[in-house]
Design a protein around this motif. Structure first.
Motif, PDB file in Angstrom:
ATOM      1  N   MET A 116      29.676  87.164 -63.705  1.00  0.00           N
ATOM      2  CA  MET A 116      28.461  87.304 -62.890  1.00  0.00           C
ATOM      3  C   MET A 116      28.747  87.110 -61.409  1.00  0.00           C
ATOM      4  SD  MET A 116      25.305  85.733 -65.130  1.00  0.00           S
ATOM      5  CE  MET A 116      26.085  84.290 -65.845  1.00  0.00           C
ATOM      6  N   HIS A 117      29.708  86.249 -61.073  1.00  0.00           N
ATOM      7  CA  HIS A 117      30.070  86.060 -59.667  1.00  0.00           C
ATOM      8  C   HIS A 117      30.682  87.330 -59.082  1.00  0.00           C
ATOM      9  CE1 HIS A 117      30.453  81.477 -60.597  1.00  0.00           C
ATOM     10  NE2 HIS A 117      29.198  81.876 -60.518  1.00  0.00           N
ATOM     11  N   ALA A 118      31.318  88.139 -59.940  1.00  0.00           N
ATOM     12  CA  ALA A 118      31.822  89.436 -59.475  1.00  0.00           C
ATOM     13  C   ALA A 118      30.679  90.441 -59.353  1.00  0.00           C
ATOM     14  CB  ALA A 118      32.896  89.947 -60.426  1.00  0.00           C
ATOM     15  N   PHE A 119      29.802  90.501 -60.367  1.00  0.00           N
ATOM     16  CA  PHE A 119      28.639  91.395 -60.302  1.00  0.00           C
ATOM     17  C   PHE A 119      27.818  91.169 -59.034  1.00  0.00           C
ATOM     18  CE2 PHE A 119      28.066  91.583 -65.236  1.00  0.00           C
ATOM     19  CZ  PHE A 119      29.042  92.566 -65.315  1.00  0.00           C
ATOM     20  N   PHE A 120      27.759  89.923 -58.587  1.00  0.00           N
ATOM     21  CA  PHE A 120      26.852  89.518 -57.526  1.00  0.00           C
ATOM     22  C   PHE A 120      27.091  90.292 -56.228  1.00  0.00           C
ATOM     23  CE2 PHE A 120      24.698  85.831 -55.192  1.00  0.00           C
ATOM     24  CZ  PHE A 120      23.466  86.106 -55.751  1.00  0.00           C
ATOM     25  N   ILE A 127      36.393  90.232 -57.792  1.00  0.00           N
ATOM     26  CA  ILE A 127      36.873  89.047 -58.510  1.00  0.00           C
ATOM     27  C   ILE A 127      35.779  87.985 -58.511  1.00  0.00           C
ATOM     28  CG2 ILE A 127      38.513  87.116 -58.452  1.00  0.00           C
ATOM     29  CD1 ILE A 127      40.612  89.021 -57.369  1.00  0.00           C
ATOM     30  N   GLY A 128      35.590  87.369 -59.668  1.00  0.00           N
ATOM     31  CA  GLY A 128      34.675  86.239 -59.775  1.00  0.00           C
ATOM     32  C   GLY A 128      35.415  85.013 -60.267  1.00  0.00           C
ATOM     33  N   GLN A 176      38.025  93.816 -52.935  1.00  0.00           N
ATOM     34  CA  GLN A 176      36.971  94.010 -51.945  1.00  0.00           C
ATOM     35  C   GLN A 176      35.871  92.959 -52.042  1.00  0.00           C
ATOM     36  OE1 GLN A 176      35.499  98.018 -51.814  1.00  0.00           O
ATOM     37  NE2 GLN A 176      37.489  98.879 -51.305  1.00  0.00           N
ATOM     38  N   HIS A 177      35.999  92.047 -52.990  1.00  0.00           N
ATOM     39  CA  HIS A 177      35.030  90.958 -53.083  1.00  0.00           C
ATOM     40  C   HIS A 177      35.615  89.841 -53.930  1.00  0.00           C
ATOM     41  CE1 HIS A 177      31.456  88.647 -54.231  1.00  0.00           C
ATOM     42  NE2 HIS A 177      31.791  88.837 -55.503  1.00  0.00           N
ATOM     43  N   ILE A 178      35.427  88.611 -53.474  1.00  0.00           N
ATOM     44  CA  ILE A 178      35.739  87.432 -54.282  1.00  0.00           C
ATOM     45  C   ILE A 178      34.520  86.521 -54.212  1.00  0.00           C
ATOM     46  CG2 ILE A 178      37.229  85.430 -54.656  1.00  0.00           C
ATOM     47  CD1 ILE A 178      39.468  86.909 -53.226  1.00  0.00           C
ATOM     48  N   ALA A 236      38.489  76.520 -65.941  1.00  0.00           N
ATOM     49  CA  ALA A 236      38.228  77.451 -64.849  1.00  0.00           C
ATOM     50  C   ALA A 236      38.484  78.863 -65.351  1.00  0.00           C
ATOM     51  CB  ALA A 236      39.122  77.132 -63.656  1.00  0.00           C
ATOM     52  N   GLU A 237      37.719  79.805 -64.831  1.00  0.00           N
ATOM     53  CA  GLU A 237      37.843  81.185 -65.301  1.00  0.00           C
ATOM     54  C   GLU A 237      37.855  82.122 -64.113  1.00  0.00           C
ATOM     55  OE1 GLU A 237      38.248  83.515 -68.831  1.00  0.00           O
ATOM     56  OE2 GLU A 237      37.709  81.401 -68.750  1.00  0.00           O
ATOM     57  N   ILE A 238      38.749  83.108 -64.156  1.00  0.00           N
ATOM     58  CA  ILE A 238      38.836  84.145 -63.131  1.00  0.00           C
ATOM     59  C   ILE A 238      38.697  85.493 -63.829  1.00  0.00           C
ATOM     60  CG2 ILE A 238      40.226  85.176 -61.305  1.00  0.00           C
ATOM     61  CD1 ILE A 238      41.794  82.502 -61.209  1.00  0.00           C
ATOM     62  N   SER A 239      37.803  86.325 -63.337  1.00  0.00           N
ATOM     63  CA  SER A 239      37.598  87.659 -63.902  1.00  0.00           C
ATOM     64  C   SER A 239      37.854  88.713 -62.841  1.00  0.00           C
ATOM     65  CB  SER A 239      36.173  87.811 -64.446  1.00  0.00           C
ATOM     66  OG  SER A 239      35.962  86.950 -65.548  1.00  0.00           O
ATOM     67  N   VAL A 240      38.547  89.765 -63.232  1.00  0.00           N
ATOM     68  CA  VAL A 240      38.831  90.894 -62.347  1.00  0.00           C
ATOM     69  C   VAL A 240      38.125  92.120 -62.920  1.00  0.00           C
ATOM     70  CG1 VAL A 240      40.603  92.329 -61.289  1.00  0.00           C
ATOM     71  CG2 VAL A 240      41.075  89.909 -61.762  1.00  0.00           C
ATOM     72  N   LEU A 241      37.218  92.696 -62.153  1.00  0.00           N
ATOM     73  CA  LEU A 241      36.437  93.841 -62.603  1.00  0.00           C
ATOM     74  C   LEU A 241      36.706  95.054 -61.717  1.00  0.00           C
ATOM     75  CD1 LEU A 241      34.859  91.452 -63.960  1.00  0.00           C
ATOM     76  CD2 LEU A 241      32.779  92.793 -63.584  1.00  0.00           C
ATOM     77  N   SER A 242      36.816  96.211 -62.359  1.00  0.00           N
ATOM     78  CA  SER A 242      36.886  97.442 -61.579  1.00  0.00           C
ATOM     79  C   SER A 242      35.529  97.717 -60.956  1.00  0.00           C
ATOM     80  CB  SER A 242      37.290  98.613 -62.480  1.00  0.00           C
ATOM     81  OG  SER A 242      36.244  98.917 -63.392  1.00  0.00           O
ATOM     82  N   VAL A 243      35.531  98.352 -59.795  1.00  0.00           N
ATOM     83  CA  VAL A 243      34.284  98.746 -59.126  1.00  0.00           C
ATOM     84  C   VAL A 243      33.991 100.190 -59.501  1.00  0.00           C
ATOM     85  CG1 VAL A 243      33.116  99.015 -56.906  1.00  0.00           C
ATOM     86  CG2 VAL A 243      34.788  97.175 -57.230  1.00  0.00           C
ATOM     87  N   PRO A 244      32.793 100.489 -59.960  1.00  0.00           N
ATOM     88  CA  PRO A 244      32.478 101.869 -60.341  1.00  0.00           C
ATOM     89  C   PRO A 244      32.739 102.848 -59.204  1.00  0.00           C
ATOM     90  CG  PRO A 244      30.724 100.377 -61.014  1.00  0.00           C
ATOM     91  CD  PRO A 244      31.646  99.582 -60.150  1.00  0.00           C
TER      92      PRO A 244
END
Length: 594
Positions: A571-575, A420-421, A476-478, A431-439
């Motif tokens: 990008m905060h999630a990619f990080f 999550i970023g 697993q990450h914010i 404000a923006e919240i993004s939820v990304l799957s982890v490969p």
């Protein structure tokens, strides 16, 4: 949580009070399930359903009987009794209409009362079967079409027979709604087939849902069919094709073509050839409409006339194209290449009666460059952009039904890991919240599962939204930007997720964020639904600037104004993966970077 147009809210409301399942509403509109449930509770939509229980029960029973291949005498007697009860129910109470829309009650087989209608002369309408529009006059269709439209919309009806049309439009002025309405009405009047080309299946489905609503609201007709809908008309069968740009069925249809958000579709030249194949015959029409992206996009050659000049440079009998002055473009003009061009921006909509904008509010929420691009039809200046539009569009997918992702379930992604970023609201953005799957495997793609936009919400509320996501996903990450207003959110998130990553912006950190995102995007490791044109627009807004001693990245010319929030949150999630990592350790296992 996202800011949705009134048209989208009205559509969700109408679907819900007609007992469409919330999961199906999500698939049709992409409005998150929790948002739909919050609207249901806030606006009391369940009460609308309960008021219609008796009538709906009668309707369902009638449909069950009438769907039988053959009706016995007992069935006919039951139909008579049910119709009598239904007519009595209609007389003893007024049917409520969904707010903000000119619609009729959901009646699958004809009028509310078979004794007559409000048409001239009081001639009774016959009961109608599925997809059956026979016996409807052109005047009646046109009257239905115009009722409820804004002046700036319905006057485009006079331009519908231009061989080619190209509209550069503001965001959120109901143009997809209008074009679906125009296409449906024109199909009934002329008998010409229609093909709708969109970047994604979700956007294509929106066209179909609008038309299904018009069929029901105007004539009480239940529309059946998915990618291809067959209308029974006095002209014979008329076909409506709802296609995404990668559809395998997009090669065969013939008809008028409508291309939505063409400035955000990759491989525009390929799309243009496809549209030309569908609308080759001289009586067929092609209509392009879109918010602007960049002048490097393939669609700009068509809009600017450069394509015409290149094709006709050895034909002196065809004069070269010169872009008309803005005043003429805002009125609409047929240019020397015989294409009708028109700009419909924020102010054009306001002058045409559109009352759903608040300029001051939008100016507070968007920096000047973003406002100009979204609402004043200005192209993005990508001269110093940190990201290339072609790379971003290559990450778009036309069908975002990610494997294993079931958004209506309590655990939408099961036990699969997500990152999550979060990007905080500043003076002029959201404000923006993004939820990304982890490969699953090293080098695999991140998928954008959810993107939540929060306007004018307290930092405590924003933290609570993130808390809710931790209960639904295996997080697993914010990553939280702690600069300025993000500090309060970070402290609250730390209470329920101690491992939250604090991202303190500096020249070095912003450079690392951008370099990581560039690597992920250029390698095709990021996937998002093509209907989310705000995602590439957000990344394109990030520019390289000089600090005097080094290069940094900002999201506006005024460095005190933040925007591109969707991009920063992603990008905060990619990080979490680390700048030089593809997520693989020495053992070949995918791991989270420190």
């Amino acid at each position: 949580m996202t800011t949705y147009s009134d048209e989208t809210k009205d559509l969700v409301k109408k679907l819900y009070i007609r007992r469409v399942q919330v999961s199906d509403i999500y698939r049709e509109t992409k409005v998150p399930v929790r948002t739909i449930y919050s609207w249901i509770e806030k606006h009391g939509w369940d009460s609308l359903i309960h008021k219609d229980e008796v009538l709906e029960a009668l309707n369902r029973k009638l449909v069950t009987i009438l769907d039988k291949p053959e009706l016995a005498e007992s069935d006919l007697n039951a139909v008579d009794r049910l119709m009598a009860a239904r007519a009595k129910e209609m007389k003893i109470r007024a049917m409520p209409e969904p707010a903000g829309a000119d619609v009729q009650p959901l009646l699958p087989f004809g009028d509310a009362d078979d004794s007559g209608d409000d048409s001239p002369g009081g001639k009774s309408k016959r009961k109608r079967g599925k997809n059956d529009f026979r016996g409807i006059s052109a005047d009646e269709v046109e009257a239905k079409f115009k009722k409820g439209l804004y002046a700036f919309q319905w006057k485009e009806w006079e331009n519908r027979n231009q061989r080619r049309r190209f509209y550069l439009k503001s965001r959120q002025i109901g143009w997809t709604f209008y074009m679906a309405r125009e296409a449906f009405a024109d199909a009934l009047i002329t008998g010409r087939n229609k093909a709708f080309l969109s970047a994604s299946k979700a956007q294509s489905a929106l066209f179909r849902q609008y038309i299904a609503d018009f069929a029901d609201d105007w004539f009480g007709v239940d529309l059946k069919g998915a990618d291809k809908v067959v209308l029974k008309t006095d002209h014979g069968n008329v076909y409506l094709y709802f296609l995404s740009t990668n559809s395998s069925t997009a090669q065969g249809p013939s008809g008028d073509v409508y291309i939505d958000e063409c400035f955000w579709i990759r491989d525009f030249e390929k799309l243009e050839k496809l549209a030309g194949a569908i609308a080759t015959q001289s009586h067929l029409r092609k209509t392009y409409f879109s918010t602007p992206s960049t002048k490097s996009h393939g669609a700009y050659r068509l809009w600017s006339g450069d394509k015409h000049n290149a094709i006709q440079k050895k034909r002196p009998e065809y004069p070269p194209f010169v872009m008309p002055e803005p005043k003429k473009l805002h009125k609409g003009i047929v240019c020397v290449d015989e294409m009708f061009r028109k700009i419909v921006d924020f102010d054009d909509a306001l002058k045409g009666g559109y009352d759903r904008f608040d300029r001051r509010q939008l100016e507070l929420e968007n920096d000047p460059d973003t406002f100009a691009q979204l609402y004043e039809c200005n192209f993005i200046d990508d001269t110093n952009s940190a990201f290339r539009l072609d790379d971003l569009l290559a990450c778009a997918v036309e069908d975002s039904r990610w494997p294993g992702f079931k958004p209506t379930e309590p655990r939408p992604f099961g036990n699969r890991a997500v990152w999550i970023g979060y990007d905080p609201a500043r003076n002029r953005d959201s404000a923006e919240i993004s939820v990304l799957s982890v490969p699953i495997q090293a080098g695999g793609a991140f998928q954008l599962l959810e993107k939540i936009t929060l306007h004018n919400q307290s930092w405590a509320y924003q933290a609570d939204v993130i808390h809710g996501l931790t209960k639904r996903y295996n997080v697993q990450h914010i990553g939280v930007d702690c600069t300025g207003p993000g500090a309060g959110v970070f402290e609250r998130v730390q209470e329920f997720y101690p491992a939250v990553m604090a991202i303190h912006y500096s020249v070095d950190i912003k450079t690392r964020l951008v370099l990581k995102a560039q690597d992920v995007i250029r390698s095709g490791r990021f996937k998002y639904d093509a209907m989310h044109t705000d995602v590439p627009a957000a990344f394109m807004a990030i520019r390289k600037v000089s600090t005097g001693t080094s290069i940094t990245y900002v999201a506006a010319r005024d460095q005190n104004i933040g925007h591109a929030d969707a991009a920063w949150s992603i990008m905060h999630a990619f990080f979490a993966e680390g700048l030089n990592s593809t997520g693989e350790d020495d053992s070949g296992t995918y791991v989270l970077s420190d």
